[in-house]
Design an enzyme around this catalytic site. Sequence first.
Site, PDB file in Angstrom:
ATOM      1  N   HIS A 176     -17.680 -25.793  -4.312  1.00  0.00           N
ATOM      2  CA  HIS A 176     -18.407 -26.891  -4.947  1.00  0.00           C
ATOM      3  C   HIS A 176     -17.915 -27.116  -6.376  1.00  0.00           C
ATOM      4  O   HIS A 176     -17.613 -28.253  -6.768  1.00  0.00           O
ATOM      5  CB  HIS A 176     -19.905 -26.557  -4.930  1.00  0.00           C
ATOM      6  CG  HIS A 176     -20.792 -27.580  -5.552  1.00  0.00           C
ATOM      7  ND1 HIS A 176     -21.529 -28.481  -4.803  1.00  0.00           N
ATOM      8  CD2 HIS A 176     -21.105 -27.834  -6.853  1.00  0.00           C
ATOM      9  CE1 HIS A 176     -22.242 -29.247  -5.614  1.00  0.00           C
ATOM     10  NE2 HIS A 176     -22.000 -28.870  -6.867  1.00  0.00           N
ATOM     11  N   GLU A 177     -17.815 -26.046  -7.156  1.00  0.00           N
ATOM     12  CA  GLU A 177     -17.392 -26.187  -8.545  1.00  0.00           C
ATOM     13  C   GLU A 177     -15.921 -26.590  -8.641  1.00  0.00           C
ATOM     14  O   GLU A 177     -15.542 -27.393  -9.500  1.00  0.00           O
ATOM     15  CB  GLU A 177     -17.651 -24.896  -9.321  1.00  0.00           C
ATOM     16  CG  GLU A 177     -19.111 -24.492  -9.407  1.00  0.00           C
ATOM     17  CD  GLU A 177     -20.029 -25.568  -9.972  1.00  0.00           C
ATOM     18  OE1 GLU A 177     -19.545 -26.442 -10.733  1.00  0.00           O
ATOM     19  OE2 GLU A 177     -21.226 -25.550  -9.644  1.00  0.00           O
ATOM     20  N   HIS A 180     -15.756 -30.269  -7.998  1.00  0.00           N
ATOM     21  CA  HIS A 180     -16.077 -30.993  -9.232  1.00  0.00           C
ATOM     22  C   HIS A 180     -14.825 -31.113 -10.095  1.00  0.00           C
ATOM     23  O   HIS A 180     -14.515 -32.192 -10.613  1.00  0.00           O
ATOM     24  CB  HIS A 180     -17.156 -30.252 -10.028  1.00  0.00           C
ATOM     25  CG  HIS A 180     -18.563 -30.551  -9.620  1.00  0.00           C
ATOM     26  ND1 HIS A 180     -19.010 -31.817  -9.283  1.00  0.00           N
ATOM     27  CD2 HIS A 180     -19.654 -29.744  -9.529  1.00  0.00           C
ATOM     28  CE1 HIS A 180     -20.293 -31.780  -8.996  1.00  0.00           C
ATOM     29  NE2 HIS A 180     -20.706 -30.523  -9.130  1.00  0.00           N
ATOM     30  N   HIS A 186     -21.834 -35.548  -7.431  1.00  0.00           N
ATOM     31  CA  HIS A 186     -22.691 -35.179  -6.309  1.00  0.00           C
ATOM     32  C   HIS A 186     -22.865 -36.333  -5.315  1.00  0.00           C
ATOM     33  O   HIS A 186     -22.894 -37.499  -5.715  1.00  0.00           O
ATOM     34  CB  HIS A 186     -24.059 -34.723  -6.815  1.00  0.00           C
ATOM     35  CG  HIS A 186     -24.010 -33.447  -7.582  1.00  0.00           C
ATOM     36  ND1 HIS A 186     -24.434 -33.337  -8.890  1.00  0.00           N
ATOM     37  CD2 HIS A 186     -23.568 -32.209  -7.236  1.00  0.00           C
ATOM     38  CE1 HIS A 186     -24.262 -32.094  -9.313  1.00  0.00           C
ATOM     39  NE2 HIS A 186     -23.737 -31.390  -8.333  1.00  0.00           N
ATOM     40  N   TYR A 235     -27.023 -32.111  -3.029  1.00  0.00           N
ATOM     41  CA  TYR A 235     -28.123 -31.248  -3.451  1.00  0.00           C
ATOM     42  C   TYR A 235     -28.837 -30.654  -2.239  1.00  0.00           C
ATOM     43  O   TYR A 235     -28.806 -31.204  -1.136  1.00  0.00           O
ATOM     44  CB  TYR A 235     -29.183 -32.072  -4.197  1.00  0.00           C
ATOM     45  CG  TYR A 235     -28.950 -32.339  -5.658  1.00  0.00           C
ATOM     46  CD1 TYR A 235     -27.897 -31.775  -6.361  1.00  0.00           C
ATOM     47  CD2 TYR A 235     -29.820 -33.175  -6.345  1.00  0.00           C
ATOM     48  CE1 TYR A 235     -27.726 -32.037  -7.704  1.00  0.00           C
ATOM     49  CE2 TYR A 235     -29.655 -33.449  -7.694  1.00  0.00           C
ATOM     50  CZ  TYR A 235     -28.607 -32.882  -8.368  1.00  0.00           C
ATOM     51  OH  TYR A 235     -28.444 -33.141  -9.702  1.00  0.00           O
TER      52      TYR A 235
END
Length: 280
Positions: A176-177, A180, A186, A235
Amino acid sequence: MYLGKSSCVLLLVGIVLLHRQTHGAVIPSDMNDDTSDHTEEVLNQHLQQGDLAEEWSGQFEGDIVLSDLQENEFRKRSGVQLTSLVWPNGIVHYEIVEQDFTAAQILAITNGMMDIQRVSCVRFQPRTPTTTDFIRITGSSSGCFSFVGRQTGAQQLNLQPANPGTGCFRHGTILHELIHALGFFHMQSSTNRDQYVTIRWDNVSPGAERNFAVYGADVVTNFGTQYDYGSLMHYSATAFSSNGQRTIEPRDPAAAIGQRVWFSEDDIWRIWAMYGCTSL
């Protein structure tokens, strides 16, 4: 060899099945080990409740550090559109601050990089003394967070140390990071978000409402893909909840959100689209 989306999807399905079988934003001078308003104690409390670590790092939308350019121009995109923020030729230079991590944690980080390389044309390379723009992976006690897209100079990506498989060191959280850092925001920032989920505002922690904004088509792109419940970039259902109840409720009662296991097919396709991949 060029692969269209239909061929790419078949390839991605094979990759997913194989995986399941075998397995300017220089760091500011005042950005110290407490970049977040949340203390390590608060973060650990949320982790004990089963929350995703990246939702409680005290940054914008939980785990995003915004550059001035992103703040002013396109802070609410699913994927960036400014070409200056896409890593040239799909090569992402990085540096791991080794003293912050154990050998097992460093292996977990590099395994995340290798998985992105396995499913796309993006490549991670250690920085050299002459590298100007790169990700600096740190292990402060401030949670997990990242800038979005390529910045200028050394840009921080933080993973608070934890046993591999937990906290910021869940494999899907590392992915996930890193995603980014490739240039993606998101999923629930998408223009059509409200057609697919309902935000239960009464359950949102006071002051966290800004984390649930939805943005117009003039500033958001999903690169032609549909809204993706299964995205690594979505999320969880109880993100920023004040009472443990759902803050995000899928309109499809069978849909699950907030998984941190493996890429969805469209996660991979969006990386291909952003970086112009034609083959692995």
